[in-house]
Scaffold this motif. Structure first.
Motif, mmCIF file in Angstrom:
data_model
loop_
_atom_site.group_PDB
_atom_site.id
_atom_site.type_symbol
_atom_site.label_atom_id
_atom_site.label_comp_id
_atom_site.label_asym_id
_atom_site.label_seq_id
_atom_site.Cartn_x
_atom_site.Cartn_y
_atom_site.Cartn_z
ATOM 1 N N ASP A 136 -27.969 -3.336 -1.235
ATOM 2 C CA ASP A 136 -27.014 -3.217 -0.138
ATOM 3 C C ASP A 136 -27.583 -2.266 0.897
ATOM 4 O O ASP A 136 -27.661 -1.054 0.672
ATOM 5 N N THR A 137 -28.002 -2.802 2.034
ATOM 6 C CA THR A 137 -28.638 -1.968 3.053
ATOM 7 C C THR A 137 -27.718 -0.863 3.552
ATOM 8 O O THR A 137 -28.189 0.175 4.017
ATOM 9 N N ASN A 138 -26.418 -1.061 3.456
ATOM 10 C CA ASN A 138 -25.478 -0.033 3.911
ATOM 11 C C ASN A 138 -25.530 1.230 3.044
ATOM 12 O O ASN A 138 -25.065 2.291 3.458
ATOM 13 N N ARG A 139 -26.103 1.093 1.825
ATOM 14 C CA ARG A 139 -26.170 2.240 0.919
ATOM 15 C C ARG A 139 -27.509 2.959 0.986
ATOM 16 O O ARG A 139 -27.753 3.923 0.263
ATOM 17 N N GLY A 140 -28.379 2.487 1.873
ATOM 18 C CA GLY A 140 -29.619 3.188 2.183
ATOM 19 C C GLY A 140 -30.447 3.617 0.983
ATOM 20 O O GLY A 140 -30.736 2.832 0.079
ATOM 21 N N ASN A 161 -30.023 2.762 -2.888
ATOM 22 C CA ASN A 161 -30.594 1.566 -3.504
ATOM 23 C C ASN A 161 -31.887 1.900 -4.245
ATOM 24 O O ASN A 161 -32.111 1.448 -5.369
ATOM 25 N N LYS A 218 -34.783 -6.858 4.752
ATOM 26 C CA LYS A 218 -33.850 -5.783 4.445
ATOM 27 C C LYS A 218 -33.038 -6.052 3.170
ATOM 28 O O LYS A 218 -32.598 -5.118 2.500
ATOM 29 N N ASP A 219 -32.843 -7.309 2.813
ATOM 30 C CA ASP A 219 -32.057 -7.650 1.626
ATOM 31 C C ASP A 219 -32.921 -7.947 0.399
ATOM 32 O O ASP A 219 -32.449 -7.856 -0.731
#
Length: 233
Positions: A115-119, A122, A152-153
């Motif tokens: 999850d890219t939002n969690r930087g 991950n 990114k994913d």
């Protein structure tokens, strides 16, 4: 990215050609090679022959190989996860998991979907994970190598940091060798498509023979590797 400005380009090139004693080439074209042996490797091989060669060469690199079909993939994947101790799994965020009917397998508290939002979190999870799970974009019969187009994913940390990597290999994506992958990348760029941020060619578990020619497994990455070949044709 802002384009830069090149200063004194003509003077620089003219000086070099003068020193070499020859005229400037204004056009450069690809040569027409008389022999192209890289295209002869597995030339005319069937999909099944390519898959068999990929399996053989994977096994020779200490990679565990599973053959299955789409209907039995979920069960086969669960068996692989249990075989290698279960525990924390980190998987790429890839719509193809759903296409292969694997959403239920990944929907549990022990599986983390990138999850890219969690930087950075991950990466910390990947460091502690037992298994990294992703779908390969291509596979090379000649060397038992999988190819991962990262973005990114689909992060490269998934194949590098966990103790074990598990790559789902669609049978239809197995090609003779690196030549075909590079040709596909080149064509994609010519068509104006964005190039992957990183392209990884992964040939089994991490190993090195730098010290006295003794092979040591797991020096720079996963100790174990699994290729799950899926009949998708």
């Amino acid at each position: 990215m802002t384009a830069g400005t090149i200063h004194n380009k003509e003077q620089f090139l003219n000086r070099i050609t003068s020193q070499l004693g020859r005229d400037r080439n204004r056009q450069v074209g690809l040569p027409e090679w008389q022999h192209r042996p890289q295209l002869d490797v597995f030339s005319g091989a069937s999909v099944n022959e390519l898959a068999a060669a990929f399996k053989k060469n994977s096994l020779e690199k200490s990679t565990f190989v599973v053959n299955t079909d789409k209907a039995n993939l979920a069960e086969a994947l669960q068996e692989v996860i249990m075989k290698y101790g279960g525990g924390q799994v980190v998987a790429s965020k890839d719509a193809r998991f759903g296409e292969f009917g694997l959403d239920a397998v990944l929907d549990n508290e022990k599986t983390h979907i990138w999850d890219t939002n969690r930087g950075q979190e991950n990466i910390e999870i990947a460091k502690k994970a037992n298994i990294g799970l992703f779908i390969s974009d291509a596979a090379l019969a000649e060397s038992g190598t999988i190819v991962q187009f990262n973005d990114k994913d689909i992060a490269r940390s998934i194949s590098l940091l966990p103790t074990v990597y598990v790559a789902i290999v669609p049978k239809s994506t197995i090609v003779p060798r690196m030549t075909q992958v590079v040709q596909a990348v080149h064509q994609s760029v010519e068509e104006g498509n964005n190039l992957a941020t990183c392209i990884n060619f992964i040939s089994g578990p991490s190993n090195s023979a730098d010290i006295e020619m003794n092979i040591v497994i797991g020096v720079h990455g996963p100790v174990e590797a699994v290729h799950v070949i899926v009949e998708d044709l």
